[in-house]
Write an enzyme that holds these catalytic residues in place. Structure first.
Site, short mmCIF file in Angstrom:
data_model
loop_
_atom_site.label_atom_id
_atom_site.label_comp_id
_atom_site.label_asym_id
_atom_site.label_seq_id
_atom_site.Cartn_x
_atom_site.Cartn_y
_atom_site.Cartn_z
N LYS A 185 22.55 58.21 53.71
CA LYS A 185 22.08 59.53 54.13
C LYS A 185 21.02 59.43 55.24
CE LYS A 185 24.73 61.79 51.31
NZ LYS A 185 25.47 60.74 50.62
C1 LIG Z 1 28.78 66.52 49.37
C2 LIG Z 1 28.14 65.57 48.40
N1 LIG Z 1 27.65 66.08 47.25
C3 LIG Z 1 27.05 65.30 46.34
C4 LIG Z 1 26.90 63.95 46.54
C5 LIG Z 1 26.31 63.12 45.46
O1 LIG Z 1 25.16 62.43 45.82
P1 LIG Z 1 24.78 61.05 45.08
O2 LIG Z 1 25.71 60.02 45.59
O3 LIG Z 1 23.36 60.82 45.48
O4 LIG Z 1 24.91 61.28 43.62
C6 LIG Z 1 27.38 63.38 47.72
C7 LIG Z 1 27.22 61.95 47.91
O5 LIG Z 1 27.14 61.32 48.82
C8 LIG Z 1 28.01 64.21 48.68
O6 LIG Z 1 28.52 63.72 49.82
#
Ligand SMILES: Cc1ncc(COP(=O)(O)O)c(C=O)c1O
Length: 374
Positions: A185
């Site tokens: 990110k």
């Molecule tokens: C659109 C979206 N929502 C939620 C998430 C979930 O985040 P995490 O991987 O930190 O749990 C991601 C992950 O990259 C994502 O791209």
């Protein structure tokens, strides 16, 4: 000589990360009690221009916690775009609710807001817009629809740190905003997340449910009136987050500069569709996402393999949620057609998009990509 590998995305840890982590460790503040957690939350809230920011363990937990705080549960339906990462819908399932899918727009890959109304039922409680690959979803008509039908807006801004809609930061446009700080990110803590809101009551609930529903005030008695979760971010992790946040504007500028360079080389090239633009959108370009159209002369998968053989890492687009067996087994309704998501999913890939990418690397990626064309 073989050219060096270009990863699709790698973190840039070029500021005070080590200094702050060392401080946390040397003082023994390594759990979720500790000054960096509070400071990261306060600075993030200020950065976004919201009243409250609550750290959590990852972006998926952020979405789940936001839904729980909003009172979404069994028997409720939540509108989710079918073109998104699985976490968006998984969080709805964790809450015991049902994800209801809507197709994306053909060019932006974002929720087609004009198709939401036809999916509303008396059980619909919330809409979850997702700002896919950093391009803001069209929030104005979505907000109007939500208001008309009394729906909660839970923004999945996991991919949209630094993105803006009509000059308003993504993640500050709905009732609750959810962020991920995964390693790829714009700012990262390795694993981590944040929920933002302007609503003091929701913020209280977020803090309550993320800490196993320990009472928020009074002595720490082991009395729990609800079942909560342990979604607490450690101080060491928040230390990295704070250091990253200090440089967020630089990192977003770097990703936008990557996109400018890619656009310059790839726009108008046969068989390649570059990212869409919208007057309302300030795209943080989390990832530089393109479509390999039929007249490229080589399939998307063959392009990915060809680039990999030349030391260039890419990722294919999401497989749409209506095609995920886990969600079908959960009971999600996958009937109907989602042609735009299918189209993007079959043809899309994203190119290397690290903040620290050099102009030479981008030139090499574009050169190798175009050389694959038939
Ligand atoms: C659109 C979206 N929502 C939620 C998430 C979930 O985040 P995490 O991987 O930190 O749990 C991601 C992950 O990259 C994502 O791209």
């Amino acid at each position: 000589m073989k050219e060096p590998f270009i990863p699709v995305c790698e973190p840039l840890l070029a500021g005070n990360e080590l200094k702050y982590v060392t401080e946390a460790v040397s003082k023994g503040w390594i759990s979720s009690s500790g000054g960096f957690v509070k400071e990261f939350e306060q600075r993030f809230a200020k950065y976004l221009g919201v009243e409250h920011a609550v750290t959590v363990t990852n972006g998926t937990a952020a979405l789940h916690l936001a839904l729980v705080a909003a009172g979404i549960g069994e028997g409720d339906e939540v509108i989710v775009p079918t073109f998104t990462m699985i976490a968006s819908a998984a969080a709805v399932c964790y809450a015991g609710a049902k994800p209801v899918f809507v197709d994306c727009e053909r060019d932006t890959f974002n929720l087609d807001v004009s198709r939401v109304a036809e999916k509303l039922t008396p059980r619909t409680r919330a809409i979850m817009p997702v700002h896919v690959y950093g391009l803001p979803c069209d929030m104005e008509p979505l907000a109007a629809l939500a208001e008309k039908h009394g729906l909660v807006v839970v923004e999945d801004a996991a991919e949209a740190i630094g993105s803006r809609y009509d000059d308003q930061p993504c993640g500050a446009l709905g009732d609750l905003g959810c962020f991920s700080f995964f390693a790829n990110k714009a700012i990262t803590t390795g694993e981590g997340g944040m929920v933002t809101t302007d609503d003091a009551e929701l913020a209280q609930k977020l803090r309550y449910f993320k800490n196993l529903c320990f009472p928020l005030t009074g002595p720490r008695r082991y009395v729990h009136e609800h079942i909560g979760f342990n979604y607490r971010m450690p101080n060491t992790v928040a230390a990295i987050g704070l250091a990253q946040l200090e440089r967020v504007d630089d990192y977003v500028s770097m990703r936008r500069e990557n996109a400018r360079r890619y656009n310059e080389r790839l726009r108008g090239e046969r068989g390649i569709t570059v990212p869409a633009e919208r007057a309302y959108a300030y795209n943080s370009f989390w990832m530089y996402a393109i479509l390999i159209e039929d007249d490229f002369g080589l399939s998307r998968d063959a392009v990915m393999q060809g680039l990999e053989a030349r030391g260039i890492d890419t990722r294919s687009f999401f497989v749409p949620l209506h095609r995920q067996t886990g969600l079908v087994e959960y009971g999600a309704d996958v009937s109907g057609s989602y042609p735009n998501s299918e189209y993007a999913s079959a043809r899309g890939l994203y190119l290397p998009s690290s903040s620290g990418l050099t102009a030479e690397q981008i030139e090499r990626v574009c050169r190798e990509l175009l050389a694959l064309r038939r």
